[in-house]
Design a protein around this motif. Structure first.
Motif: not given
Length: 308
Positions: A139, A141-142, A145-146, A243, A245, A247-250
């Motif tokens: 996503d 958003s991922w 955040e990355e 993450s 959020s 679908n955020g950075f995991s």
């Protein structure tokens, strides 16, 4: 009563001195044993070996192995300046090489931000897909955040490079007005009093903090080796992938690894800076900046004062 308290104080001091020199003596044995028995701590298919690695990475034994190695290098360098200059050049070269490579993370961060804006505002896409056959899809958003990871790379892995290049801001109260050798004494004291303790504290606290986000049962700095070996029976990898959020950075465990890289590189640079300061103090003002590899934008546009 006062005599009894004084005697206890002397006994405690004597015990500490004995403990200190015993650990220095044992460092040679511990290092030799670790080198000749790598399967006991590097064979991570064995759960007990992994737990030994976790324990010794933040242990007193590991500290004294490193501390004793620095003492040996320093002692040899006091006798043979050429050897110590080679050590300084290697350590500073390591900081420069790592820093010059990871400065490109800043460029990658800018490019990725541009791609995110283009995909959102022009193509109105909720995700970005790379690859053929089995593509890599995350996503938007991922990727957004990355960007923090690239920033962390620059901070953690380029800090010592910036130090070698003379790029950090300095608050100068007395340094500029004192003699050359006094400056070198201040540099040596600063590396011993500030840089080395800071890096050691960050390493000791960060080591188990990192592993608590990689494996379960969670290891603790207070655990003995025997207790960790008991925990190894239930050991399994549990890499942090949560993450902050949807679908955020995991992959936030990478920040913990970067913290350890930062601590290790600051320690290495503190040793290099102490040795450089000692050599320049010993050899005099003519050795100032000797073998120092600093970047420059070219004549007339110096990147750092004193480059040309």
């Amino acid at each position: 009563m006062e005599d009894s308290a004084t005697n206890r104080g002397f006994e405690a001091l004597f015990d500490w001195i004995v403990w200190f020199f015993q650990n220095i003596a044992m460092a040679f044995y511990n290092f030799g044993y670790a080198v000749t028995h790598p399967q006991l701590w590097l064979d991570w298919s064995d759960k007990e070996a992994l737990m030994r690695f976790v324990y010794y990475g933040g242990s007193v034994e590991f500290f004294f192995v490193v501390f004793t190695a620095v003492l040996v290098v320093t002692a040899i360098g006091m006798w043979h300046s050429g050897f110590l200059w080679r050590v300084v050049r290697i350590l500073e070269g390591f900081a420069n090489t790592v820093g010059r490579f990871f400065t490109w993370a800043g460029m990658l961060m800018v490019v990725q931000q541009v791609i995110i804006v283009v995909m959102q505002r022009i193509f109105n896409r909720p995700d970005i897909v790379f690859g053929l056959g089995i593509p890599v899809e995350f996503d938007i958003s991922w990727y957004a955040e990355e960007l923090k990871l690239y920033n962390a790379m620059v901070v953690a892995l380029c800090a010592t490079y910036t130090f070698v290049q003379g790029g950090h801001v300095r608050v100068d109260l007395i340094y500029a007005g004192v003699r050359f050798r006094t400056k070198k004494v201040i540099d040596m004291v600063g590396s011993v009093i500030f840089m080395l303790p800071l890096s050691i504290i960050v390493w000791m606290y960060g080591w188990f903090f990192m592993w608590r986000h990689l494996i379960v049962p969670n290891p603790s700095a207070s655990d003995t080796l025997e207790r960790l070996l008991l925990k190894s029976r239930a050991l399994r990898w549990n890499v942090e992938t949560i993450s902050f959020s949807p679908n955020g950075f995991s992959a936030y465990f990478l920040f913990k690894i970067l913290l350890m890289c930062f601590a290790g590189m600051v320690f290495i640079q503190a040793v290099a800076f102490f040795h450089r300061s000692f050599l320049e103090f010993k050899e005099g003002e003519g050795s100032s900046g000797k073998y120092l590899d600093r970047d420059s934008l070219g004549e007339g546009e110096e990147a750092y004062e004193g480059t040309h």
